[in-house]
Write an enzyme that holds these catalytic residues in place. Structure first.
Site, PDB file in Angstrom:
ATOM      1  N   ASP A   1       0.859  -1.191   0.000  1.00 48.92           N
ATOM      2  CA  ASP A   1       0.000   0.000   0.000  1.00 48.92           C
ATOM      3  C   ASP A   1       0.893   1.239   0.000  1.00 48.92           C
ATOM      4  O   ASP A   1       1.896   1.313   0.721  1.00 48.92           O
ATOM      5  CB  ASP A   1      -0.903  -0.004   1.241  1.00 48.92           C
ATOM      6  CG  ASP A   1      -2.052   0.984   1.113  1.00 48.92           C
ATOM      7  OD1 ASP A   1      -3.215   0.536   1.061  1.00 48.92           O
ATOM      8  OD2 ASP A   1      -1.788   2.218   1.073  1.00 48.92           O
TER       9      ASP A   1
ATOM     10  N   ASN B   1     -12.876  -3.173   2.770  1.00 48.11           N
ATOM     11  CA  ASN B   1     -13.798  -2.034   2.860  1.00 48.11           C
ATOM     12  C   ASN B   1     -14.740  -2.072   1.665  1.00 48.11           C
ATOM     13  O   ASN B   1     -14.300  -2.276   0.529  1.00 48.11           O
ATOM     14  CB  ASN B   1     -13.009  -0.723   2.865  1.00 48.11           C
ATOM     15  CG  ASN B   1     -12.069  -0.621   4.050  1.00 48.11           C
ATOM     16  OD1 ASN B   1     -12.362  -1.120   5.130  1.00 48.11           O
ATOM     17  ND2 ASN B   1     -10.916   0.017   3.855  1.00 48.11           N
TER      18      ASN B   1
ATOM     19  N   GLY C   1     -15.702   2.607   3.919  1.00 48.46           N
ATOM     20  CA  GLY C   1     -14.418   3.298   3.762  1.00 48.46           C
ATOM     21  C   GLY C   1     -13.709   2.970   2.464  1.00 48.46           C
ATOM     22  O   GLY C   1     -12.515   3.258   2.326  1.00 48.46           O
ATOM     23  N   GLN C   2     -14.417   2.393   1.494  1.00 49.38           N
ATOM     24  CA  GLN C   2     -13.772   2.056   0.227  1.00 49.38           C
ATOM     25  C   GLN C   2     -13.519   3.312  -0.591  1.00 49.38           C
ATOM     26  O   GLN C   2     -14.437   4.125  -0.790  1.00 49.38           O
ATOM     27  CB  GLN C   2     -14.650   1.074  -0.572  1.00 49.38           C
ATOM     28  CG  GLN C   2     -13.977   0.562  -1.838  1.00 49.38           C
ATOM     29  CD  GLN C   2     -14.775  -0.517  -2.564  1.00 49.38           C
ATOM     30  OE1 GLN C   2     -15.930  -0.793  -2.210  1.00 49.38           O
ATOM     31  NE2 GLN C   2     -14.172  -1.119  -3.568  1.00 49.38           N
TER      32      GLN C   2
ATOM     33  N   HIS D   1     -10.360  -5.395  -3.230  1.00 52.11           N
ATOM     34  CA  HIS D   1      -9.047  -5.614  -2.610  1.00 52.11           C
ATOM     35  C   HIS D   1      -9.194  -5.956  -1.148  1.00 52.11           C
ATOM     36  O   HIS D   1     -10.105  -5.484  -0.461  1.00 52.11           O
ATOM     37  CB  HIS D   1      -8.144  -4.397  -2.771  1.00 52.11           C
ATOM     38  CG  HIS D   1      -8.724  -3.111  -2.259  1.00 52.11           C
ATOM     39  ND1 HIS D   1      -9.637  -2.378  -2.970  1.00 52.11           N
ATOM     40  CD2 HIS D   1      -8.531  -2.425  -1.100  1.00 52.11           C
ATOM     41  CE1 HIS D   1      -9.981  -1.293  -2.288  1.00 52.11           C
ATOM     42  NE2 HIS D   1      -9.329  -1.301  -1.136  1.00 52.11           N
ATOM     43  N   LEU D   2      -8.250  -6.761  -0.685  1.00 50.95           N
ATOM     44  CA  LEU D   2      -8.078  -7.022   0.735  1.00 50.95           C
ATOM     45  C   LEU D   2      -6.885  -6.221   1.214  1.00 50.95           C
ATOM     46  O   LEU D   2      -5.856  -6.174   0.545  1.00 50.95           O
ATOM     47  CB  LEU D   2      -7.742  -8.498   0.973  1.00 50.95           C
ATOM     48  CG  LEU D   2      -8.825  -9.545   0.851  1.00 50.95           C
ATOM     49  CD1 LEU D   2      -8.199 -10.919   1.084  1.00 50.95           C
ATOM     50  CD2 LEU D   2      -9.894  -9.308   1.900  1.00 50.95           C
ATOM     51  N   HIS D   3      -7.038  -5.604   2.379  1.00 55.72           N
ATOM     52  CA  HIS D   3      -5.879  -5.053   3.071  1.00 55.72           C
ATOM     53  C   HIS D   3      -5.330  -6.161   3.963  1.00 55.72           C
ATOM     54  O   HIS D   3      -6.089  -6.792   4.715  1.00 55.72           O
ATOM     55  CB  HIS D   3      -6.283  -3.885   3.981  1.00 55.72           C
ATOM     56  CG  HIS D   3      -6.806  -2.692   3.259  1.00 55.72           C
ATOM     57  ND1 HIS D   3      -6.043  -1.559   3.025  1.00 55.72           N
ATOM     58  CD2 HIS D   3      -8.025  -2.438   2.721  1.00 55.72           C
ATOM     59  CE1 HIS D   3      -6.780  -0.666   2.383  1.00 55.72           C
ATOM     60  NE2 HIS D   3      -7.989  -1.170   2.188  1.00 55.72           N
TER      61      HIS D   3
HETATM   62  P1  5GP Z   1      -9.716   1.465   0.348  1.00 57.50           P
HETATM   63  O1  5GP Z   1      -9.798   2.796   1.037  1.00 57.50           O
HETATM   64  O2  5GP Z   1     -10.422   1.497  -0.977  1.00 57.50           O
HETATM   65  O3  5GP Z   1     -10.118   0.301   1.198  1.00 57.50           O
HETATM   66  O4  5GP Z   1      -8.164   1.220   0.083  1.00 57.50           O
HETATM   67  C1  5GP Z   1      -7.486   1.756  -0.995  1.00 57.50           C
HETATM   68  C2  5GP Z   1      -6.015   1.699  -0.647  1.00 57.50           C
HETATM   69  O5  5GP Z   1      -5.290   1.883  -1.821  1.00 57.50           O
HETATM   70  C3  5GP Z   1      -5.565   2.780   0.344  1.00 57.50           C
HETATM   71  O6  5GP Z   1      -5.030   2.177   1.504  1.00 57.50           O
HETATM   72  C4  5GP Z   1      -4.534   3.574  -0.433  1.00 57.50           C
HETATM   73  O7  5GP Z   1      -3.439   3.969   0.348  1.00 57.50           O
HETATM   74  C5  5GP Z   1      -4.128   2.605  -1.530  1.00 57.50           C
HETATM   75  N1  5GP Z   1      -3.723   3.230  -2.776  1.00 57.50           N
HETATM   76  C6  5GP Z   1      -4.391   4.215  -3.441  1.00 57.50           C
HETATM   77  N2  5GP Z   1      -3.737   4.533  -4.571  1.00 57.50           N
HETATM   78  C7  5GP Z   1      -2.655   3.705  -4.621  1.00 57.50           C
HETATM   79  C8  5GP Z   1      -1.591   3.559  -5.571  1.00 57.50           C
HETATM   80  O8  5GP Z   1      -1.524   4.235  -6.604  1.00 57.50           O
HETATM   81  N3  5GP Z   1      -0.643   2.628  -5.287  1.00 57.50           N
HETATM   82  C9  5GP Z   1      -0.697   1.850  -4.161  1.00 57.50           C
HETATM   83  N4  5GP Z   1       0.293   0.971  -3.986  1.00 57.50           N
HETATM   84  N5  5GP Z   1      -1.683   1.973  -3.256  1.00 57.50           N
HETATM   85  C10 5GP Z   1      -2.649   2.877  -3.483  1.00 57.50           C
END
Ligand code: 5GP
Ligand code: ZN
Length: 114
Positions: free
Chosen positions: A32, A87, A93-94, A100-102
């Site tokens: 991330d 999320n 919080g998406q 995707h999984l964190h």
């Molecule tokens: P969400 O908020 O949708 O659950 O998570 C999206 C995640 O993608 C966030 O933790 C954010 O830091 C990450 N992210 C957003 N843009 C990029 C990118 O261009 N490259 C990488 N490696 N991570 C990203």
């Protein structure tokens, strides 16, 4: 099939750089860009699915989870433990609408999440 403008599809295609840690079985794991823990990886299917609500294939979800488990093992966090988070939509919080999984580890997690 990639979705136009999707950041994660661009990472899959190599159009945006990312630190990839594992690839295979239609999955990709990469760091991330804004890590919330010492280990913070994102695990995605390489084809575009917008969110869990749009994931019609339960086998895909199973493979995604199994892939994340293997990534956790290789990242060295399996024994101490880790958290996987998905999320979904605004209240979840998406912010990136590619499934995707964190995978978070390397420190104790708190509960409840914010
Ligand atoms: P969400 O908020 O949708 O659950 O998570 C999206 C995640 O993608 C966030 O933790 C954010 O830091 C990450 N992210 C957003 N843009 C990029 C990118 O261009 N490259 C990488 N490696 N991570 C990203
Ligand atoms: Zn996508």
């Amino acid at each position: 099939m990639s979705a136009a403008g999707c950041i994660f599809c661009k990472i899959v295609a190599g159009e945006i750089p990312a630190t990839v840690v594992r690839r295979g079985d239609g999955m990709l794991a990469f760091k991330d860009v804004n890590p919330q823990a010492p280990t913070h990886l994102l695990v995605i299917p390489t084809h575009h699915v917008a969110s869990l609500n749009d994931a019609k294939d339960p086998q895909l979800l199973g493979r995604l989870l199994g892939f994340a488990r293997d990534v956790a093992r290789d990242a060295g966090v399996a024994e101490r433990g880790y958290r996987v988070v998905m999320n979904t939509n605004p209240d979840g919080g998406q912010t990136v609408f590619h499934l995707h999984l964190h995978l978070l580890g390397g420190r104790p997690m708190t509960w409840p999440p914010g």
